[in-house]
Scaffold this motif. Structure first.
Motif, PDB file in Angstrom:
ATOM      1  N   MET A 293       0.841  -1.170   0.000  1.00 38.31           N
ATOM      2  CA  MET A 293       0.000   0.000   0.000  1.00 38.31           C
ATOM      3  C   MET A 293       0.890   1.238   0.000  1.00 38.31           C
ATOM      4  SD  MET A 293      -3.026   0.892   2.651  1.00 38.31           S
ATOM      5  CE  MET A 293      -4.467   1.232   1.695  1.00 38.31           C
ATOM      6  N   GLN A 294       0.403   2.295  -0.649  1.00 34.35           N
ATOM      7  CA  GLN A 294       1.168   3.537  -0.691  1.00 34.35           C
ATOM      8  C   GLN A 294       0.549   4.582   0.237  1.00 34.35           C
ATOM      9  OE1 GLN A 294       1.588   4.776  -4.776  1.00 34.35           O
ATOM     10  NE2 GLN A 294       3.269   3.357  -5.083  1.00 34.35           N
ATOM     11  N   PHE A 295       1.411   5.443   0.750  1.00 36.07           N
ATOM     12  CA  PHE A 295       0.996   6.473   1.691  1.00 36.07           C
ATOM     13  C   PHE A 295       1.603   7.807   1.283  1.00 36.07           C
ATOM     14  CE2 PHE A 295       1.083   2.450   3.844  1.00 36.07           C
ATOM     15  CZ  PHE A 295      -0.083   2.435   4.584  1.00 36.07           C
ATOM     16  N   MET A 296       0.794   8.865   1.336  1.00 32.04           N
ATOM     17  CA  MET A 296       1.303  10.232   1.201  1.00 32.04           C
ATOM     18  C   MET A 296       1.621  10.690   2.614  1.00 32.04           C
ATOM     19  SD  MET A 296       2.146  13.038  -0.325  1.00 32.04           S
ATOM     20  CE  MET A 296       1.573  12.887  -2.000  1.00 32.04           C
ATOM     21  N   ILE A 297       2.858  11.028   2.823  1.00 28.99           N
ATOM     22  CA  ILE A 297       3.310  11.504   4.120  1.00 28.99           C
ATOM     23  C   ILE A 297       3.487  13.016   4.014  1.00 28.99           C
ATOM     24  CG2 ILE A 297       5.041  11.262   5.927  1.00 28.99           C
ATOM     25  CD1 ILE A 297       3.762   8.561   5.085  1.00 28.99           C
ATOM     26  N   ILE A 298       2.761  13.748   4.829  1.00 21.59           N
ATOM     27  CA  ILE A 298       2.902  15.199   4.869  1.00 21.59           C
ATOM     28  C   ILE A 298       3.651  15.520   6.155  1.00 21.59           C
ATOM     29  CG2 ILE A 298       1.727  17.425   4.879  1.00 21.59           C
ATOM     30  CD1 ILE A 298      -0.693  15.820   3.587  1.00 21.59           C
TER      31      ILE A 298
ATOM     32  N   THR B 272       9.442   1.373   1.921  1.00 20.39           N
ATOM     33  CA  THR B 272      10.076   1.816   0.681  1.00 20.39           C
ATOM     34  C   THR B 272       9.782   3.283   0.428  1.00 20.39           C
ATOM     35  OG1 THR B 272       9.804  -0.393  -0.242  1.00 20.39           O
ATOM     36  CG2 THR B 272      10.233   1.383  -1.802  1.00 20.39           C
ATOM     37  N   PHE B 273      10.836   4.056   0.231  1.00 22.57           N
ATOM     38  CA  PHE B 273      10.722   5.458  -0.163  1.00 22.57           C
ATOM     39  C   PHE B 273      10.505   5.500  -1.674  1.00 22.57           C
ATOM     40  CE2 PHE B 273      12.987   9.019  -2.112  1.00 22.57           C
ATOM     41  CZ  PHE B 273      12.310  10.087  -1.560  1.00 22.57           C
ATOM     42  N   ILE B 274       9.507   6.275  -2.139  1.00 18.80           N
ATOM     43  CA  ILE B 274       9.233   6.391  -3.572  1.00 18.80           C
ATOM     44  C   ILE B 274       9.709   7.737  -4.112  1.00 18.80           C
ATOM     45  CG2 ILE B 274       7.429   6.411  -5.330  1.00 18.80           C
ATOM     46  CD1 ILE B 274       6.011   4.280  -3.596  1.00 18.80           C
ATOM     47  N   ASP B 275       9.288   8.839  -3.492  1.00 22.33           N
ATOM     48  CA  ASP B 275       9.707  10.160  -3.963  1.00 22.33           C
ATOM     49  C   ASP B 275       9.317  11.199  -2.920  1.00 22.33           C
ATOM     50  OD1 ASP B 275      10.834  12.045  -5.626  1.00 22.33           O
ATOM     51  OD2 ASP B 275       9.579  11.585  -7.348  1.00 22.33           O
TER      52      ASP B 275
ATOM     53  N   CYS C 229       7.308  18.875   3.834  1.00 21.33           N
ATOM     54  CA  CYS C 229       7.814  17.904   2.869  1.00 21.33           C
ATOM     55  C   CYS C 229       6.680  16.934   2.577  1.00 21.33           C
ATOM     56  CB  CYS C 229       9.012  17.158   3.448  1.00 21.33           C
ATOM     57  SG  CYS C 229       9.684  15.888   2.361  1.00 21.33           S
ATOM     58  N   PHE C 230       6.557  16.550   1.326  1.00 23.61           N
ATOM     59  CA  PHE C 230       5.539  15.590   0.890  1.00 23.61           C
ATOM     60  C   PHE C 230       6.283  14.365   0.364  1.00 23.61           C
ATOM     61  CE2 PHE C 230       4.117  19.899   0.387  1.00 23.61           C
ATOM     62  CZ  PHE C 230       2.865  19.901   0.971  1.00 23.61           C
ATOM     63  N   GLN C 231       6.021  13.215   0.957  1.00 23.06           N
ATOM     64  CA  GLN C 231       6.702  11.999   0.538  1.00 23.06           C
ATOM     65  C   GLN C 231       5.675  10.932   0.199  1.00 23.06           C
ATOM     66  OE1 GLN C 231      10.214  10.562   2.570  1.00 23.06           O
ATOM     67  NE2 GLN C 231      10.014  12.215   4.062  1.00 23.06           N
ATOM     68  N   VAL C 232       6.023  10.091  -0.744  1.00 23.59           N
ATOM     69  CA  VAL C 232       5.242   8.890  -1.004  1.00 23.59           C
ATOM     70  C   VAL C 232       6.104   7.714  -0.558  1.00 23.59           C
ATOM     71  CG1 VAL C 232       4.097   7.468  -2.735  1.00 23.59           C
ATOM     72  CG2 VAL C 232       4.008   9.957  -2.922  1.00 23.59           C
TER      73      VAL C 232
ATOM     74  N   LEU D  14       5.710   2.166   9.268  1.00 19.37           N
ATOM     75  CA  LEU D  14       5.588   3.629   9.232  1.00 19.37           C
ATOM     76  C   LEU D  14       5.669   4.205  10.637  1.00 19.37           C
ATOM     77  CD1 LEU D  14       2.796   4.388   6.616  1.00 19.37           C
ATOM     78  CD2 LEU D  14       5.155   5.198   6.560  1.00 19.37           C
ATOM     79  N   GLN D  15       5.024   3.546  11.581  1.00 19.09           N
ATOM     80  CA  GLN D  15       5.036   4.034  12.956  1.00 19.09           C
ATOM     81  C   GLN D  15       6.446   4.030  13.535  1.00 19.09           C
ATOM     82  OE1 GLN D  15       2.080   1.238  14.312  1.00 19.09           O
ATOM     83  NE2 GLN D  15       0.533   2.847  14.464  1.00 19.09           N
ATOM     84  N   ARG D  16       7.223   2.995  13.236  1.00 14.32           N
ATOM     85  CA  ARG D  16       8.612   2.941  13.705  1.00 14.32           C
ATOM     86  C   ARG D  16       9.429   4.069  13.091  1.00 14.32           C
ATOM     87  NH1 ARG D  16      10.157  -3.016  12.440  1.00 14.32           N
ATOM     88  NH2 ARG D  16      12.228  -2.095  12.468  1.00 14.32           N
TER      89      ARG D  16
END
Length: 90
Positions: A1-6, A33-36, A46-49, A58-60
């Motif tokens: 699954m992918q997540f947008m991290i703000i 996994t870091f995507i971009d 910062c906006f990360q996928v 993600l929590q760790r």
């Protein structure tokens, strides 16, 4: 699954975030996994996928950065996938 991290840099201190990144890298657990990523022009956010199958990864990762960054995590999927899923519905 992918997540947008703000990420919102605490005290708008992007320099502290980049300093740690230079010293320690992303500090991601195996399986995450870091995507971009993209950074706002004012160095406020910062906006990360990212991608993973286990949200606890993600929590760790968040725990490693929470002193410098405030996080919003949004599960996302590609618009084409959503369009296909909605075809023919109501």
């Amino acid at each position: 699954m992918q997540f947008m991290i703000i990420e919102r840099f605490r005290n708008q201190d992007g320099k502290a975030v980049y300093r740690r990144f230079s010293e320690k890298g992303r500090m991601m657990p195996e399986g995450l996994t870091f995507i971009d990523s993209w950074v706002s022009a004012d160095l406020d956010r910062c906006f990360q996928v990212m991608a993973c199958d286990d949200v606890t990864l993600l929590q760790r990762w968040v725990a490693e950065w929470s002193d410098l960054v405030e996080f919003e995590i949004v599960p996302v999927c590609h618009g084409k996938e959503t369009g296909a899923a909605l075809e023919g519905s109501g």
